[in-house]
Design a protein around this motif. Sequence first.
Motif, mmCIF file in Angstrom:
data_model
loop_
_atom_site.group_PDB
_atom_site.id
_atom_site.type_symbol
_atom_site.label_atom_id
_atom_site.label_comp_id
_atom_site.label_asym_id
_atom_site.label_seq_id
_atom_site.Cartn_x
_atom_site.Cartn_y
_atom_site.Cartn_z
ATOM 1 N N PHE A 9 44.824 15.740 51.464
ATOM 2 C CA PHE A 9 43.716 16.113 52.197
ATOM 3 C C PHE A 9 42.568 16.912 51.014
ATOM 4 O O PHE A 9 41.789 17.579 51.641
ATOM 5 N N SER A 10 43.024 16.794 49.888
ATOM 6 C CA SER A 10 42.108 17.349 48.866
ATOM 7 C C SER A 10 40.736 17.145 49.014
ATOM 8 O O SER A 10 39.587 17.842 48.525
ATOM 9 N N SER A 11 40.308 16.000 49.480
ATOM 10 C CA SER A 11 38.858 15.558 49.667
ATOM 11 C C SER A 11 38.389 15.642 51.019
ATOM 12 O O SER A 11 37.366 14.957 51.260
ATOM 13 N N TYR A 12 39.086 16.095 51.988
ATOM 14 C CA TYR A 12 38.738 16.190 53.135
ATOM 15 C C TYR A 12 38.019 17.421 53.657
ATOM 16 O O TYR A 12 38.005 18.389 53.041
ATOM 17 N N VAL A 13 37.113 17.249 54.623
ATOM 18 C CA VAL A 13 36.503 18.370 55.357
ATOM 19 C C VAL A 13 37.361 18.569 56.662
ATOM 20 O O VAL A 13 37.553 17.507 57.530
ATOM 21 N N MET A 14 37.642 19.901 57.095
ATOM 22 C CA MET A 14 38.473 20.162 58.215
ATOM 23 C C MET A 14 37.622 20.976 59.075
ATOM 24 O O MET A 14 36.949 22.015 58.618
ATOM 25 N N GLY A 15 37.691 20.887 60.267
ATOM 26 C CA GLY A 15 37.052 21.736 61.066
ATOM 27 C C GLY A 15 37.342 21.762 62.789
ATOM 28 O O GLY A 15 38.481 21.126 63.285
ATOM 29 N N TRP A 16 36.439 22.282 63.555
ATOM 30 C CA TRP A 16 36.805 22.461 64.947
ATOM 31 C C TRP A 16 35.416 22.319 65.514
ATOM 32 O O TRP A 16 34.636 22.783 65.472
ATOM 33 N N PHE A 17 35.759 21.738 66.937
ATOM 34 C CA PHE A 17 34.663 21.449 67.727
ATOM 35 C C PHE A 17 35.149 22.072 69.027
ATOM 36 O O PHE A 17 36.316 22.279 69.266
ATOM 37 N N ARG A 18 34.245 22.002 69.965
ATOM 38 C CA ARG A 18 34.813 22.510 71.374
ATOM 39 C C ARG A 18 33.848 21.996 72.504
ATOM 40 O O ARG A 18 32.673 21.738 72.083
ATOM 41 N N GLN A 19 34.360 21.522 73.539
ATOM 42 C CA GLN A 19 33.654 21.285 74.685
ATOM 43 C C GLN A 19 33.829 22.048 76.054
ATOM 44 O O GLN A 19 34.853 22.063 76.278
ATOM 45 N N ALA A 20 32.709 22.687 76.463
ATOM 46 C CA ALA A 20 32.945 23.466 77.750
ATOM 47 C C ALA A 20 32.715 22.336 79.043
ATOM 48 O O ALA A 20 32.020 21.370 78.751
ATOM 49 N N PRO A 21 32.989 22.853 80.025
ATOM 50 C CA PRO A 21 32.922 22.051 81.150
ATOM 51 C C PRO A 21 31.385 21.517 81.501
ATOM 52 O O PRO A 21 30.605 22.715 81.673
ATOM 53 N N GLY A 22 31.015 20.340 81.858
ATOM 54 C CA GLY A 22 29.680 20.249 82.070
ATOM 55 C C GLY A 22 28.917 19.992 80.675
ATOM 56 O O GLY A 22 27.494 19.886 80.909
ATOM 57 N N TYR A 43 39.025 21.415 69.615
ATOM 58 C CA TYR A 43 39.415 19.844 68.868
ATOM 59 C C TYR A 43 39.485 20.226 67.497
ATOM 60 O O TYR A 43 38.402 20.686 66.941
ATOM 61 N N CYS A 44 40.611 20.010 66.778
ATOM 62 C CA CYS A 44 40.672 19.920 65.344
ATOM 63 C C CYS A 44 40.252 18.445 64.834
ATOM 64 O O CYS A 44 40.380 17.452 65.476
ATOM 65 N N VAL A 45 39.358 18.607 63.883
ATOM 66 C CA VAL A 45 38.761 17.162 63.293
ATOM 67 C C VAL A 45 39.007 17.226 61.494
ATOM 68 O O VAL A 45 39.100 18.213 61.000
ATOM 69 N N ALA A 46 38.858 15.916 61.276
ATOM 70 C CA ALA A 46 38.918 15.860 59.843
ATOM 71 C C ALA A 46 37.682 14.665 59.471
ATOM 72 O O ALA A 46 37.769 13.733 60.313
ATOM 73 N N ALA A 47 37.243 14.547 58.194
ATOM 74 C CA ALA A 47 36.353 13.955 57.709
ATOM 75 C C ALA A 47 36.666 13.472 56.398
ATOM 76 O O ALA A 47 36.957 14.458 55.574
ATOM 77 N N TYR A 53 32.841 13.060 61.862
ATOM 78 C CA TYR A 53 34.435 13.082 61.664
ATOM 79 C C TYR A 53 35.032 11.862 62.078
ATOM 80 O O TYR A 53 34.888 11.261 63.159
ATOM 81 N N ASP A 54 36.070 11.773 61.405
ATOM 82 C CA ASP A 54 36.976 10.367 61.397
ATOM 83 C C ASP A 54 38.031 10.571 62.140
ATOM 84 O O ASP A 54 38.247 9.642 62.810
ATOM 85 N N TYR A 55 38.524 11.905 62.419
ATOM 86 C CA TYR A 55 40.070 11.806 63.220
ATOM 87 C C TYR A 55 39.753 13.184 63.906
ATOM 88 O O TYR A 55 39.163 14.445 63.821
#
Length: 124
Positions: free
Chosen positions: A29-42, A95-99, A111-113
Amino acid sequence: QVQLVESGGGLVQAGGSLRLSCAVSGRTFSSYVMGWFRQAPGKEREFVAALKWSGDVTRYAESVKGRFTISRDNAKNTVYLQMSNLIPEDTAVYYCVAARRTYISSSLNAYDYWGQGTQVTVSS
């Protein structure tokens, strides 16, 4: 292929803290960006925070800046989101994400994953 598995969600009172974890496997994962997104109801899914796996560059949404901290543990291949001073508006599925990129983007489409998500509920 990259697999992301989140954990650490739950129910917490306003003002409390939670730490989310994202176990990462399948690639280096040395060349990846990792992150977090979120989704609230509605609501639409939104960017929360991200970091470059290879360095100390981070980026946060304005709504969480100063309250949330994203970090990683290279030895454990794990990304964390430490959430403090939680408010009811933080209630969402996280959600955890990776790009596969070298710069941080707040765009959902960058984000790809994606992990399966973990529920965070903040009671007032």
